[in-house]
Write an enzyme that holds these catalytic residues in place. Sequence first.
Site, PDB file in Angstrom:
ATOM      1  N   VAL A 261     121.622  43.184   5.578  1.00 10.58           N
ATOM      2  CA  VAL A 261     120.955  42.639   6.767  1.00 10.58           C
ATOM      3  C   VAL A 261     121.819  41.478   7.252  1.00 10.58           C
ATOM      4  CG1 VAL A 261     118.895  41.500   7.662  1.00 10.58           C
ATOM      5  CG2 VAL A 261     118.664  43.332   5.965  1.00 10.58           C
TER       6      VAL A 261
ATOM      7  N   HIS B 221     120.861  35.329   4.244  1.00 12.15           N
ATOM      8  CA  HIS B 221     119.681  35.173   3.392  1.00 12.15           C
ATOM      9  C   HIS B 221     120.116  34.947   1.955  1.00 12.15           C
ATOM     10  CE1 HIS B 221     120.691  39.453   3.796  1.00 12.15           C
ATOM     11  NE2 HIS B 221     120.213  39.647   2.577  1.00 12.15           N
TER      12      HIS B 221
ATOM     13  N   HIS C 239     119.010  35.275  -1.878  1.00 10.82           N
ATOM     14  CA  HIS C 239     118.071  35.937  -2.789  1.00 10.82           C
ATOM     15  C   HIS C 239     117.694  34.984  -3.928  1.00 10.82           C
ATOM     16  CE1 HIS C 239     118.797  40.196  -1.416  1.00 10.82           C
ATOM     17  NE2 HIS C 239     119.919  39.651  -0.995  1.00 10.82           N
TER      18      HIS C 239
END
Length: 147
Positions: free
Chosen positions: A98, A102, A104
């Site tokens: 994506v 981001h 994790h």
Amino acid sequence: MAVSGCVFCAIVRGQAEASTVHEDDSVVAFMDLRPVTPGHLLVVPKAHAVGLEDLEEALGARLWTVAQRLARALRRSPLRCDGVNLFLADGEAAFQEVFHVHLHVVPRFVGDGFRIDANWQVRERGELDKSAAAVRCGLLALTSRQS
Ligand SMILES: [Zn+2]
């Protein structure tokens, strides 16, 4: 700031479903749709940034701060969490899927099945020094660009 077609921007705007655990002015954190283990979270900046190249360093630090806090929360939660991995995939070659940055936060325990394969062989000092020189070259390029 939001990019159309970006699933994380849609979550930030409340236009896509997510199981949210944290939200503040700049960052949101929610459960990964395909968790490696129960409790697997994503920490996402609200402002769209593809990767580390276009993420403000202060916002990157904020991502880390929230991820660290969530990692500590996981250890205090009823979920199984004997360890934690913080993992960021920057670029397709690094498994980014994506393209809205981001971080994790993955709760870990022995036998959870998560692994990263690599050649972990110890390298000669000369090779490491050569790599270090190449990285310093990159740092110099950053400072000369003022970014
Ligand atoms: Zn986005």
